[in-house]
Design a protein around this motif. Structure first.
Motif, PDB file in Angstrom:
ATOM      1  N   ASN A 118     -14.876   3.310  42.378  1.00  0.00           N
ATOM      2  CA  ASN A 118     -16.107   3.312  41.566  1.00  0.00           C
ATOM      3  C   ASN A 118     -15.856   3.843  40.158  1.00  0.00           C
ATOM      4  N   VAL A 119     -14.810   3.355  39.556  1.00  0.00           N
ATOM      5  CA  VAL A 119     -14.467   3.776  38.199  1.00  0.00           C
ATOM      6  C   VAL A 119     -14.332   2.543  37.303  1.00  0.00           C
ATOM      7  N   VAL A 120     -14.872   2.679  36.112  1.00  0.00           N
ATOM      8  CA  VAL A 120     -14.718   1.647  35.083  1.00  0.00           C
ATOM      9  C   VAL A 120     -13.917   2.249  33.932  1.00  0.00           C
ATOM     10  N   TYR A 121     -13.003   1.457  33.419  1.00  0.00           N
ATOM     11  CA  TYR A 121     -12.123   1.929  32.353  1.00  0.00           C
ATOM     12  C   TYR A 121     -12.394   1.179  31.045  1.00  0.00           C
ATOM     13  N   LEU A 122     -12.056   1.840  29.964  1.00  0.00           N
ATOM     14  CA  LEU A 122     -12.038   1.177  28.672  1.00  0.00           C
ATOM     15  C   LEU A 122     -10.708   1.521  28.011  1.00  0.00           C
ATOM     16  N   GLN A 123      -9.822   0.553  27.982  1.00  0.00           N
ATOM     17  CA  GLN A 123      -8.541   0.721  27.310  1.00  0.00           C
ATOM     18  C   GLN A 123      -8.717   0.368  25.846  1.00  0.00           C
ATOM     19  N   MET A 124      -8.395   1.308  24.977  1.00  0.00           N
ATOM     20  CA  MET A 124      -8.579   1.114  23.548  1.00  0.00           C
ATOM     21  C   MET A 124      -7.225   1.185  22.861  1.00  0.00           C
ATOM     22  N   ASN A 125      -6.880   0.144  22.173  1.00  0.00           N
ATOM     23  CA  ASN A 125      -5.580   0.052  21.505  1.00  0.00           C
ATOM     24  C   ASN A 125      -5.761  -0.049  19.996  1.00  0.00           C
ATOM     25  N   ASN A 126      -4.691   0.300  19.291  1.00  0.00           N
ATOM     26  CA  ASN A 126      -4.699   0.216  17.830  1.00  0.00           C
ATOM     27  C   ASN A 126      -5.962   0.860  17.250  1.00  0.00           C
ATOM     28  N   ALA A 170     -18.827  -3.431  25.306  1.00  0.00           N
ATOM     29  CA  ALA A 170     -18.298  -4.312  26.336  1.00  0.00           C
ATOM     30  C   ALA A 170     -19.046  -4.083  27.642  1.00  0.00           C
ATOM     31  N   ARG A 171     -18.890  -5.044  28.555  1.00  0.00           N
ATOM     32  CA  ARG A 171     -19.478  -4.919  29.872  1.00  0.00           C
ATOM     33  C   ARG A 171     -18.564  -5.580  30.891  1.00  0.00           C
ATOM     34  N   VAL A 172     -18.684  -5.131  32.130  1.00  0.00           N
ATOM     35  CA  VAL A 172     -17.947  -5.745  33.228  1.00  0.00           C
ATOM     36  C   VAL A 172     -18.876  -5.906  34.421  1.00  0.00           C
ATOM     37  N   ASP A 173     -18.822  -7.081  35.031  1.00  0.00           N
ATOM     38  CA  ASP A 173     -19.561  -7.342  36.262  1.00  0.00           C
ATOM     39  C   ASP A 173     -18.678  -6.842  37.408  1.00  0.00           C
ATOM     40  N   ILE A 174     -19.126  -5.831  38.118  1.00  0.00           N
ATOM     41  CA  ILE A 174     -18.293  -5.216  39.137  1.00  0.00           C
ATOM     42  C   ILE A 174     -17.925  -6.214  40.238  1.00  0.00           C
ATOM     43  N   ALA A 175     -18.843  -7.057  40.623  1.00  0.00           N
ATOM     44  CA  ALA A 175     -18.603  -7.982  41.724  1.00  0.00           C
ATOM     45  C   ALA A 175     -17.585  -9.062  41.366  1.00  0.00           C
ATOM     46  N   THR A 176     -17.690  -9.604  40.178  1.00  0.00           N
ATOM     47  CA  THR A 176     -16.862 -10.744  39.802  1.00  0.00           C
ATOM     48  C   THR A 176     -15.694 -10.368  38.888  1.00  0.00           C
ATOM     49  N   SER A 205     -22.760   3.037  30.733  1.00  0.00           N
ATOM     50  CA  SER A 205     -24.173   2.885  31.034  1.00  0.00           C
ATOM     51  C   SER A 205     -24.377   1.769  32.043  1.00  0.00           C
ATOM     52  N   ILE A 206     -25.501   1.821  32.739  1.00  0.00           N
ATOM     53  CA  ILE A 206     -25.843   0.734  33.657  1.00  0.00           C
ATOM     54  C   ILE A 206     -26.738  -0.304  32.973  1.00  0.00           C
ATOM     55  N   ASP A 207     -27.012  -0.108  31.696  1.00  0.00           N
ATOM     56  CA  ASP A 207     -27.795  -1.090  30.963  1.00  0.00           C
ATOM     57  C   ASP A 207     -27.191  -1.264  29.569  1.00  0.00           C
ATOM     58  N   SER A 208     -27.514  -2.368  28.933  1.00  0.00           N
ATOM     59  CA  SER A 208     -26.862  -2.686  27.665  1.00  0.00           C
ATOM     60  C   SER A 208     -27.343  -1.864  26.489  1.00  0.00           C
ATOM     61  N   ARG A 210     -22.632  -4.000  43.017  1.00  0.00           N
ATOM     62  CA  ARG A 210     -23.540  -5.049  42.553  1.00  0.00           C
ATOM     63  C   ARG A 210     -24.039  -4.785  41.133  1.00  0.00           C
ATOM     64  N   SER A 211     -23.350  -3.960  40.427  1.00  0.00           N
ATOM     65  CA  SER A 211     -23.830  -3.557  39.107  1.00  0.00           C
ATOM     66  C   SER A 211     -23.014  -4.172  37.986  1.00  0.00           C
ATOM     67  N   ILE A 212     -23.545  -4.045  36.810  1.00  0.00           N
ATOM     68  CA  ILE A 212     -22.827  -4.365  35.579  1.00  0.00           C
ATOM     69  C   ILE A 212     -22.746  -3.068  34.793  1.00  0.00           C
ATOM     70  N   ILE A 213     -21.573  -2.695  34.416  1.00  0.00           N
ATOM     71  CA  ILE A 213     -21.354  -1.444  33.685  1.00  0.00           C
ATOM     72  C   ILE A 213     -20.980  -1.758  32.242  1.00  0.00           C
ATOM     73  N   HIS A 214     -21.593  -1.023  31.346  1.00  0.00           N
ATOM     74  CA  HIS A 214     -21.397  -1.226  29.915  1.00  0.00           C
ATOM     75  C   HIS A 214     -20.719  -0.009  29.300  1.00  0.00           C
ATOM     76  N   TRP A 215     -19.966  -0.242  28.250  1.00  0.00           N
ATOM     77  CA  TRP A 215     -19.480   0.824  27.374  1.00  0.00           C
ATOM     78  C   TRP A 215     -20.178   0.667  26.014  1.00  0.00           C
ATOM     79  N   LEU A 216     -20.621   1.799  25.508  1.00  0.00           N
ATOM     80  CA  LEU A 216     -21.245   1.853  24.189  1.00  0.00           C
ATOM     81  C   LEU A 216     -20.693   3.049  23.448  1.00  0.00           C
ATOM     82  N   ARG A 217     -20.987   3.140  22.177  1.00  0.00           N
ATOM     83  CA  ARG A 217     -20.564   4.309  21.418  1.00  0.00           C
ATOM     84  C   ARG A 217     -21.606   4.628  20.350  1.00  0.00           C
ATOM     85  N   GLN A 218     -21.542   5.856  19.874  1.00  0.00           N
ATOM     86  CA  GLN A 218     -22.492   6.298  18.860  1.00  0.00           C
ATOM     87  C   GLN A 218     -21.848   7.327  17.953  1.00  0.00           C
TER      88      GLN A 218
END
Length: 115
Positions: free
Chosen positions: A77-85, A49-55, A97-100, A31-39
């Motif tokens: 229970n894994v979220v991926y980030l495919q990074m190209n180029n 980016a973010r993904v709604d796990i349910a939908t 992260s679980i928040d934006s 029921r979560s939304i998972i975000h990817w961030l960078r620093q």
């Protein structure tokens, strides 16, 4: 207790691809939304980016120009980030992260893009 563990980073050359993983536990993943961030050092954390796990619904930062793809595996229970180029400016520590804003995030995985 929320646990997020990123992996898959490394040293790559410009134009290469990488797939990052985020293993999640300790909360209702389905029921979560998972975000990817960078620093990068000295800069603010940047939302990617973010993904709604349910939908499976996805959203991306506009400037990514379609180079990154976020996905999830609800069975593991894994979220991926495919990074190209990948480009030199993609060099950063990447977090899920679980928040934006990245307030509750993992320890990150380092991605270095260099010749």
């Amino acid at each position: 207790q929320v646990q997020l563990v990123e992996s898959g980073g490394g040293l790559v050359q410009p134009g290469d691809s990488l797939r990052l993983s985020c293993a999640a536990s300790g909360f209702r993943f389905s029921r979560s939304i998972i975000h990817w961030l960078r620093q990068t050092p000295g800069k603010n954390i940047e939302w990617l980016a973010r993904v709604d796990i349910a939908t499976g619904g996805k959203m991306y930062s506009k400037w990514l120009e379609g180079r990154f793809d976020i996905s999830r595996d609800s069975t593991t229970n894994v979220v991926y980030l495919q990074m190209n180029n990948l480009k030199a400016e993609d060099t950063a520590t990447y977090y899920c992260s679980i928040d934006s804003t990245g307030t509750t995030r993992g320890r990150g995985t380092q991605v270095t893009v260099s010749t």
